[in-house]
Design an enzyme around this catalytic site. Structure first.
Site, PDB file in Angstrom:
ATOM      1  N   CYS A 141     -37.198  20.254  13.532  1.00 54.83           N
ATOM      2  CA  CYS A 141     -38.493  20.719  13.017  1.00 54.83           C
ATOM      3  C   CYS A 141     -39.012  21.831  13.921  1.00 54.83           C
ATOM      4  O   CYS A 141     -38.478  22.938  13.875  1.00 54.83           O
ATOM      5  CB  CYS A 141     -39.478  19.561  12.873  1.00 54.83           C
ATOM      6  SG  CYS A 141     -39.553  18.430  14.280  1.00 54.83           S
ATOM      7  N   CYS A 164     -40.471  21.113  17.432  1.00 54.47           N
ATOM      8  CA  CYS A 164     -40.942  20.542  18.694  1.00 54.47           C
ATOM      9  C   CYS A 164     -40.956  21.629  19.772  1.00 54.47           C
ATOM     10  O   CYS A 164     -39.965  22.318  19.987  1.00 54.47           O
ATOM     11  CB  CYS A 164     -40.044  19.383  19.119  1.00 54.47           C
ATOM     12  SG  CYS A 164     -40.091  18.035  17.920  1.00 54.47           S
TER      13      CYS A 164
HETATM   14 CO   LIG Z   1     -39.241  19.176  16.181  1.00 55.42          CO
END
Ligand SMILES: [Co+2]
Length: 192
Positions: free
Chosen positions: A101, A103
């Site tokens: 994603c 992070c």
């Molecule tokens: Co992520």
């Protein structure tokens, strides 16, 4: 009500009051977290890197425990995933990606830039890191090993770049001014 108040501000006040009323968070805890969020920017990471470049013992502590080193220079890290620091050397270049994603070590670099979240960056950082770096204008010598490191919900990473040549005698504030966010993710390298 102040004329400057927005819907977002009113929502913030209402939620804060509820959290306090129910004993979930005190107003001072909320204020502390809000100040930390407002202060989060690549300038914080740049301060850490510049300090590491000018203070060998801080550098050692930062490589051993990024969270503790950030807190040492006043960056609030409470409640956040641990921060790891990857040292770039003449032999090894690190590139950080979140393959799943987005992070990102927000406390020290702020919000992730749009490209960090893109599917293209996430895929190519793994499949063709040298090609990706070349598009950023980052050309590594052929002997340099590229190590791609995955940032996750449980562990966030930042890069400690190599101090550029031509900066002898510079103080930490001047060195911090050289650093861009990409330098601390490894897509770019700082230069004078
Ligand atoms: Co992520």
């Amino acid at each position: 009500m102040s004329l400057l108040e927005t819907d977002g501000e009113r929502l913030f006040e209402a939620v804060s009051a509820l959290l306090a009323e129910r004993g979930i968070a005190t107003p001072s805890e909320i204020a502390t977290r809000r100040a930390a969020t407002d202060a989060a920017s690549p300038g914080q990471g740049a301060r850490m890197v510049a300090r590491a470049w000018t203070d060998a013992s801080f550098r050692a502590r930062m490589l051993a425990d990024g969270t503790a080193a950030a807190e040492e220079i006043g960056i609030p890290m409470r409640g956040l995933p641990p921060l790891g620091v990857l040292e770039n050397t003449a032999e090894t270049h690190h590139l950080v990606v979140c393959t799943l994603c987005s992070c990102y070590p927000r406390a020290v670099l702020g919000y992730p830039p749009f490209w960090f979240k893109s599917a293209g960056y996430r895929a190519r950082a793994v499949r063709d890191p040298r090609g990706l770096l070349a598009e950023w204008g980052t050309h590594l010598a052929s002997g340099v090993k590229v190590r791609v490191v995955d940032s996750t919900a449980d562990y966030r990473w930042m890069v400690l770049p190599m101090r550029p040549a031509g900066t002898d005698g510079w103080d930490a504030a001047r060195l911090a001014g050289l650093l861009r966010e990409g330098d601390m993710i490894g897509v770019t390298v700082p230069g004078v």
